[in-house]
Design a protein around this motif. Sequence first.
Motif, PDB file in Angstrom:
ATOM      1  N   LYS A 119       7.001  -1.210  -6.996  1.00 41.75           N
ATOM      2  CA  LYS A 119       6.186  -1.600  -8.159  1.00 41.75           C
ATOM      3  C   LYS A 119       4.534  -1.350  -7.612  1.00 41.75           C
ATOM      4  O   LYS A 119       4.375  -1.599  -6.410  1.00 41.75           O
ATOM      5  CB  LYS A 119       6.107  -2.897  -8.624  1.00 41.75           C
ATOM      6  N   ARG A 120       3.692  -1.167  -8.528  1.00 45.93           N
ATOM      7  CA  ARG A 120       2.217  -1.238  -8.240  1.00 45.93           C
ATOM      8  C   ARG A 120       1.934  -2.396  -8.136  1.00 45.93           C
ATOM      9  O   ARG A 120       2.210  -3.459  -8.997  1.00 45.93           O
ATOM     10  CB  ARG A 120       1.434  -0.457  -9.607  1.00 45.93           C
ATOM     11  N   SER A 121       1.091  -2.706  -7.046  1.00 42.62           N
ATOM     12  CA  SER A 121       0.418  -3.866  -6.771  1.00 42.62           C
ATOM     13  C   SER A 121      -0.732  -4.134  -7.609  1.00 42.62           C
ATOM     14  O   SER A 121      -1.640  -3.251  -8.005  1.00 42.62           O
ATOM     15  CB  SER A 121      -0.050  -3.893  -5.385  1.00 42.62           C
ATOM     16  N   ILE A 122      -0.999  -5.470  -8.084  1.00 45.18           N
ATOM     17  CA  ILE A 122      -2.011  -5.874  -8.955  1.00 45.18           C
ATOM     18  C   ILE A 122      -3.425  -5.551  -8.191  1.00 45.18           C
ATOM     19  O   ILE A 122      -4.338  -5.276  -8.757  1.00 45.18           O
ATOM     20  CB  ILE A 122      -1.860  -7.394  -9.214  1.00 45.18           C
ATOM     21  N   VAL A 123      -3.501  -5.529  -6.797  1.00 49.77           N
ATOM     22  CA  VAL A 123      -4.674  -4.949  -6.262  1.00 49.77           C
ATOM     23  C   VAL A 123      -4.966  -3.593  -6.110  1.00 49.77           C
ATOM     24  O   VAL A 123      -6.046  -3.379  -5.622  1.00 49.77           O
ATOM     25  CB  VAL A 123      -4.665  -5.577  -4.775  1.00 49.77           C
ATOM     26  N   ASP A 124      -4.036  -2.708  -6.419  1.00 49.85           N
ATOM     27  CA  ASP A 124      -4.347  -1.211  -6.852  1.00 49.85           C
ATOM     28  C   ASP A 124      -5.335  -0.878  -7.598  1.00 49.85           C
ATOM     29  O   ASP A 124      -5.006  -1.567  -8.816  1.00 49.85           O
ATOM     30  CB  ASP A 124      -2.843  -0.383  -6.701  1.00 49.85           C
ATOM     31  N   ARG A 185      -3.032   4.033  -1.747  1.00 50.97           N
ATOM     32  CA  ARG A 185      -2.520   3.318  -2.893  1.00 50.97           C
ATOM     33  C   ARG A 185      -1.829   1.994  -2.400  1.00 50.97           C
ATOM     34  O   ARG A 185      -1.325   1.962  -1.305  1.00 50.97           O
ATOM     35  CB  ARG A 185      -1.680   4.076  -3.795  1.00 50.97           C
ATOM     36  N   TYR A 186      -1.718   0.956  -3.309  1.00 52.37           N
ATOM     37  CA  TYR A 186      -1.125  -0.316  -2.992  1.00 52.37           C
ATOM     38  C   TYR A 186       0.088  -0.618  -3.742  1.00 52.37           C
ATOM     39  O   TYR A 186       0.237  -0.502  -5.082  1.00 52.37           O
ATOM     40  CB  TYR A 186      -2.184  -1.428  -2.944  1.00 52.37           C
ATOM     41  N   PHE A 187       1.357  -0.706  -3.074  1.00 49.16           N
ATOM     42  CA  PHE A 187       2.570  -0.934  -4.119  1.00 49.16           C
ATOM     43  C   PHE A 187       3.302  -2.385  -3.332  1.00 49.16           C
ATOM     44  O   PHE A 187       3.172  -2.726  -2.107  1.00 49.16           O
ATOM     45  CB  PHE A 187       3.481   0.226  -3.579  1.00 49.16           C
ATOM     46  N   GLU A 188       3.980  -3.129  -4.194  1.00 47.31           N
ATOM     47  CA  GLU A 188       4.823  -4.236  -3.728  1.00 47.31           C
ATOM     48  C   GLU A 188       6.298  -3.673  -3.550  1.00 47.31           C
ATOM     49  O   GLU A 188       6.867  -2.969  -4.426  1.00 47.31           O
ATOM     50  CB  GLU A 188       4.704  -5.383  -4.582  1.00 47.31           C
TER      51      GLU A 188
END
Length: 217
Positions: A119-124, A185-188
């Motif tokens: 998933k896309r991280s909230i910090v992205d 990009r930041y992902f979880e």
Amino acid sequence: MDYPINEDYIVFYTQYFNDNGKAIDFLNRCYNLTDINVFPRRLVNQLARTISFTDFTFSHRLGNRSFQIFMWMALIESYEYIQNPEIDSEKVDKLGVILKFFRTYLSKADNDLLVKYLKRSIVDKRFNNNSELPIDIISRIFYSIRNEFSHGLEYHTSLFSDSNENNFLESINLREFKKDSKENRYFEMSITHEQLRGVIIRASLNLIHEQINQSTS
């Protein structure tokens, strides 16, 4: 004509199917098509070789998590060369090959599994009250990890979760869309090694069954 089957391949598919007879039947089905279509035989061999090798490195801590994804993406790329032996490797769109594989051969259940646990991280900066990623971006994540490993730029250590309850934040340097510049990009990620390994194997088998069906229809 009967073709001899490597015992290691029988072991691999027996472990996957949980049945020695099913494994031998499947391999014989692919091997017996050799004179009509050699690709099923080459594909099943390649799948067994690559997954067995990555299993060994992972279990012996010789290959980190980036290496697993690197090898799995290389496996997908190899299918293109196997099915198109005359192709110029310098002109192959490797990202296109990987996108096509995930678009074409994932089952709905495996598509849903990837979307659920990557998933896309909230910090992205592109997070917009929605963490869900389309399969094309997930494919690009895998491709970018492959590139970072192969070029010695990054060695990710937390790509796989021990359970789906554990989330790892990963910064991946990629171009999400063609118009983009490459950037972090930041992902979880909360997918396990076994889950992602299974996705790759099942999608590969879907490709192989397609080749079998084309040869016997």
